[in-house]
Design a protein around this motif. Structure first.
Motif, mmCIF file in Angstrom:
data_model
loop_
_atom_site.group_PDB
_atom_site.id
_atom_site.type_symbol
_atom_site.label_atom_id
_atom_site.label_comp_id
_atom_site.label_asym_id
_atom_site.label_seq_id
_atom_site.Cartn_x
_atom_site.Cartn_y
_atom_site.Cartn_z
ATOM 1 N N LEU A 102 0.829 -1.204 0.000
ATOM 2 C CA LEU A 102 0.000 0.000 0.000
ATOM 3 C C LEU A 102 0.864 1.255 0.000
ATOM 4 O O LEU A 102 0.533 2.261 -0.637
ATOM 5 C CB LEU A 102 -0.913 -0.005 1.223
ATOM 6 C CG LEU A 102 -2.211 0.804 1.137
ATOM 7 C CD1 LEU A 102 -3.080 0.309 -0.010
ATOM 8 C CD2 LEU A 102 -2.973 0.720 2.455
ATOM 9 N N ALA A 103 1.997 1.187 0.695
ATOM 10 C CA ALA A 103 2.935 2.313 0.700
ATOM 11 C C ALA A 103 3.495 2.548 -0.701
ATOM 12 O O ALA A 103 3.688 3.693 -1.128
ATOM 13 C CB ALA A 103 4.073 2.045 1.689
ATOM 14 N N ALA A 104 3.749 1.449 -1.433
ATOM 15 C CA ALA A 104 4.235 1.586 -2.814
ATOM 16 C C ALA A 104 3.173 2.245 -3.688
ATOM 17 O O ALA A 104 3.489 3.086 -4.539
ATOM 18 C CB ALA A 104 4.613 0.215 -3.373
ATOM 19 N N TYR A 178 -5.053 -9.456 4.077
ATOM 20 C CA TYR A 178 -4.983 -9.245 2.641
ATOM 21 C C TYR A 178 -6.264 -8.604 2.117
ATOM 22 O O TYR A 178 -6.234 -7.632 1.361
ATOM 23 C CB TYR A 178 -4.753 -10.573 1.913
ATOM 24 C CG TYR A 178 -3.338 -11.084 1.936
ATOM 25 C CD1 TYR A 178 -2.387 -10.537 2.788
ATOM 26 C CD2 TYR A 178 -2.944 -12.124 1.103
ATOM 27 C CE1 TYR A 178 -1.086 -11.016 2.805
ATOM 28 C CE2 TYR A 178 -1.635 -12.607 1.118
ATOM 29 C CZ TYR A 178 -0.714 -12.041 1.980
ATOM 30 O OH TYR A 178 0.571 -12.504 1.995
ATOM 31 N N ILE A 179 -7.410 -9.164 2.505
ATOM 32 C CA ILE A 179 -8.693 -8.671 2.005
ATOM 33 C C ILE A 179 -8.928 -7.230 2.441
ATOM 34 O O ILE A 179 -9.335 -6.377 1.641
ATOM 35 C CB ILE A 179 -9.846 -9.569 2.484
ATOM 36 C CG1 ILE A 179 -9.725 -10.968 1.851
ATOM 37 C CG2 ILE A 179 -11.201 -8.953 2.137
ATOM 38 C CD1 ILE A 179 -10.684 -11.987 2.423
ATOM 39 N N VAL A 184 -8.719 -1.477 0.449
ATOM 40 C CA VAL A 184 -8.279 -0.070 0.478
ATOM 41 C C VAL A 184 -7.511 0.262 -0.799
ATOM 42 O O VAL A 184 -7.697 1.331 -1.396
ATOM 43 C CB VAL A 184 -7.395 0.193 1.720
ATOM 44 C CG1 VAL A 184 -6.820 1.617 1.671
ATOM 45 C CG2 VAL A 184 -8.192 -0.008 2.989
ATOM 46 N N ALA A 185 -6.641 -0.656 -1.231
ATOM 47 C CA ALA A 185 -5.875 -0.440 -2.462
ATOM 48 C C ALA A 185 -6.805 -0.281 -3.657
ATOM 49 O O ALA A 185 -6.599 0.594 -4.512
ATOM 50 C CB ALA A 185 -4.912 -1.601 -2.690
ATOM 51 N N LEU A 190 -9.657 3.244 -7.662
ATOM 52 C CA LEU A 190 -10.928 3.789 -8.144
ATOM 53 C C LEU A 190 -10.983 5.303 -7.937
ATOM 54 O O LEU A 190 -11.446 6.042 -8.818
ATOM 55 C CB LEU A 190 -12.103 3.114 -7.428
ATOM 56 C CG LEU A 190 -12.340 1.637 -7.767
ATOM 57 C CD1 LEU A 190 -13.439 1.066 -6.877
ATOM 58 C CD2 LEU A 190 -12.712 1.477 -9.232
ATOM 59 N N TRP A 191 -10.519 5.755 -6.798
ATOM 60 C CA TRP A 191 -10.520 7.201 -6.530
ATOM 61 C C TRP A 191 -9.623 7.925 -7.532
ATOM 62 O O TRP A 191 -9.990 8.988 -8.028
ATOM 63 C CB TRP A 191 -10.021 7.465 -5.116
ATOM 64 C CG TRP A 191 -9.938 8.923 -4.787
ATOM 65 C CD1 TRP A 191 -10.937 9.740 -4.357
ATOM 66 C CD2 TRP A 191 -8.772 9.757 -4.901
ATOM 67 N NE1 TRP A 191 -10.465 11.022 -4.186
ATOM 68 C CE2 TRP A 191 -9.151 11.066 -4.506
ATOM 69 C CE3 TRP A 191 -7.455 9.521 -5.286
ATOM 70 C CZ2 TRP A 191 -8.247 12.122 -4.497
ATOM 71 C CZ3 TRP A 191 -6.553 10.571 -5.276
ATOM 72 C CH2 TRP A 191 -6.954 11.860 -4.873
#
Length: 212
Positions: A102-104, A178-179, A184-185, A190-191
């Motif tokens: 997520l940081a990436a 993971y889910i 969030v990813a 999408l955002w």
């Protein structure tokens, strides 16, 4: 009691520092401006001011060419995968693995070197999914390719793949960590595609080969 508390805190310090280091590495990897550099080096342009304004592979394809776009795509995939695999190599927890990925994604979308204006994290997200659960990542990529082969619209394929990812992960029996974080990813992707979604609804989103 005081000594036990002090020893416990000392034990956790290396773990916390390791986690923070992995998150920092994940962001730094994601923030590597591969698309921006391709535009600068090959065409002398700033991708943020051309086409869709994104620094991702799709805008590189439209403004620079197929070869550079493929190279940028592979680099961006590698950024997401490497961030996760580094966290996996430490073996602390599933949560750290997904947070590193997520940081990436955050680094790719908001790179500090480019004034926090980067790409849409599709390729980097794909790399993240491959690093976490490669069968799900490949299934998601298959969904992406199926949609793009029918409609020839990259953003539509990206949106469908982002929506389908949590479903595929649930079906495959992925862990709660993971889910939760990959959801969030998906929302981040999408955002980042909100303007594309508006054009898709309006019927004005360009297809492959058309100008943005």
């Amino acid at each position: 009691m005081l000594r036990f508390t002090r020893d416990l805190a000392t034990t956790h310090v290396p773990v916390i520092l390791t986690a923070l280091l992995l998150l920092a590495i994940g962001y730094t990897l994601g923030a590597i401006p591969s698309g921006h550099l391709a535009g600068r080096w090959l065409k002398g342009i700033d991708l943020r001011e051309c086409g869709s304004g994104s620094t991702g592979a799709t805008n590189v394809l439209r403004t620079v060419g197929k070869g550079p776009a493929l190279v940028v795509f592979l680099i961006d995939v590698g950024k997401g995968a490497l961030a996760v695999l580094l966290a996996k190599s430490v073996g602390l927890s599933d949560w750290l693995e997904v947070l590193a990925g997520l940081a990436a994604l955050a680094g790719h979308i908001w790179p500090v070197w480019l004034g926090f204006k980067g790409g849409k994290a599709v390729a980097t997200g794909f790399g993240m999914f491959l690093g976490l659960a490669w069968p799900v990542g490949l299934a998601c990529f298959g969904l992406f390719m199926a949609v793009i082969s029918i409609f020839r619209i990259v953003s539509l394929s990206s949106v469908v793949a982002a929506i389908g990812l949590p479903v595929l992960l649930v079906v495959s029996g992925g862990s709660t960590a993971y889910i939760s974080v990959l959801l969030v990813a998906s929302l981040m992707v999408l955002w980042r595609h909100r303007s594309n979604i508006e054009r898709l609804i309006a019927g004005t989103e360009p297809k492959i080969g058309q100008k943005a």
